[in-house]
Scaffold this active site. Structure first.
Site, short mmCIF file in Angstrom:
data_model
loop_
_atom_site.label_atom_id
_atom_site.label_comp_id
_atom_site.label_asym_id
_atom_site.label_seq_id
_atom_site.Cartn_x
_atom_site.Cartn_y
_atom_site.Cartn_z
CB THR B 28 -19.35 121.53 1.52
OG1 THR B 28 -20.57 122.26 1.70
CG2 THR B 28 -19.27 120.45 2.57
CE LYS B 140 -21.63 123.17 -1.85
NZ LYS B 140 -22.39 122.00 -2.31
CD GLU B 173 -27.94 119.80 -8.71
OE1 GLU B 173 -26.74 120.06 -8.93
OE2 GLU B 173 -28.73 120.61 -8.22
#
Lengths: 273, 273
Positions: B28, B140, B173
């Site tokens: 992203t 990711k 996270e």
């Protein structure tokens, strides 16, 4: 060939959260002589999985009708049903109104030799671990990278399945199957506390064993317990029950309990196999 | 609007393994005045992630050109790049020849108030845990159900992010961000041993801190360590650096180190924010 939200199509929206995030779940059903095996059990698990993923309950009657429409075209085959959270914007937050996507596919029956059922299969232990969290344990969800990496560990066609451990070192399941171990008359299968798929055939086998007055235990299974087992077998909706005849370098007989459960299981299939 | 394998299309093959199994990964990127931020770092991580997922390395020059083509259309925006293992048969085994699918999408820039950067955000602790295995840690990837369930825990618009613990109880996270904690002059961030995304901005901030002679530690962070912190902040490619002004019921000042890193970070963006 796919039925997507009731239409014969080959594609899904690239913004579908199934594609963007693996945001959904699936069922895999065997088809025999045009009939879906254990349809009600699969629909029940699908509904339970949808609840766990906070998805609206799908129209189970509609799903059943569409699955049967596909199954009717096949002498033998596999029908896969996928439900996703549908299309939505970028980001993990789910849309305010969820319009699920349903994708049904008809696939050929895998060309497994009958020998696997009769004389058993060869199994290895995978390096790739399987992980998860309590909220998703048991759900046949679309997050399957760990299984894919585990299955990529071997190319040897003589090996039919690989077993996966969790991060604590306990055996959880095969890449595509559930695991049963018989030891001193007790049938053990890994407890699915944090990960693993609560297989339909796993549940059926547990019930069959109980009917046979065989004690059944969902427990923590270290790999050593497998090497000390009297019998080992694998289950899933497409393979039914596969005895394990070899795990790594160790051989196992196809045991009497495995045979009893195989026969009981076959009697439940429609039409009887 | 999507660019799929170079074509303007809206749909992907329903048999794509991205849709069937979450078998892929993504990046992203923020877009500012038509320019992609930290493109080279994103491409480097994408290539590393492909290697970990046993995917053929994508053509990074082509990806860069397509991403820039989309970015050029936006004053501000977000470009998302997805790479999947492409279409393949049913089953976890990867196809003998892998032809990856690439999907690039341009999205509007989220409408975050400038106040979040200046005065900080409100953060909660999520019930949903995050799990994983060493082979996938940092990547990711497209298996994001845990983040989706965590983000579904709150609707309160006054809360901007939720922090996730692993099964051992350590903080890993945020649902969409990495976490930093300053304590007695040392900048700590969770070690990504079994799970978590190795964020681009996380790496940039660690480098910036080192340049400022601030000791940086990747470590195990219990939730208590957060409540005893001097400063807390979050990072990702779209938000940059958000100070945390409140965690559950406890307030935090926007600290001096957070401000220094924010200013250093802004100087790296193109054009400078």
């Amino acid at each position: 060939m796919f039925l997507i939200n009731g239409e014969r199509r080959q594609t899904v929206d690239a913004a579908d959260r199934g594609f963007q995030y693996g945001d959904g779940l699936f069922e895999t059903l065997a088809v025999s002589q045009g009939r879906l095996q254990f349809l009600q059990q699969h629909l029940k698990r699908l509904a339970l999985g949808c609840a766990k993923l906070l998805l609206p309950e799908p129209d189970l009657q509609l799903l059943a009708a569409e699955a049967q429409q596909l199954a009717a075209q096949a002498e033998q085959g596999v029908v896969k049903i996928i439900i996703t959270r549908g299309s939505g914007g970028r980001g993990y937050r789910q849309p305010g109104v969820i319009s699920t996507t349903r994708v049904l596919g008809l696939y050929p029956y895998p060309n497994y030799p009958a020998d696997y059922q009769q004389h058993g299969v060869v199994v290895r232990l995978c390096q790739q671990r399987v992980s998860g969290t309590a909220a998703l344990a048991g759900v046949k969800h679309l997050n399957r990278l760990e299984q894919i990496l585990a299955r990529a560990e071997w190319q040897d066609e003589a090996i039919q399945e690989g077993l996966m451990l969790d991060n604590s070192g306990a055996v959880v399941e095969g890449t595509m199957s559930n695991l049963f171990v018989l030891k001193q008359g007790t049938l053990c299968t890994p407890a699915l506390t944090n990960c693993g798929v609560a297989g339909i055939i796993r549940e059926i086998v547990m019930n069959l064993a109980a009917q046979q007055h065989i004690p059944v235990l969902e427990t923590v299974l270290p790999p050593q317990a497998l090497f000390q087992a009297d019998e080992i077998f694998l289950t899933n909706s497409v393979i039914g029950i596969w005895p394990v005849r070899q795990l790594e370098q160790q051989s196992f007989p196809v045991g009497a309990v495995t045979r009893v459960l195989q026969n009981q299981f076959k009697a439940l299939c429609h039409p009887a196999a």
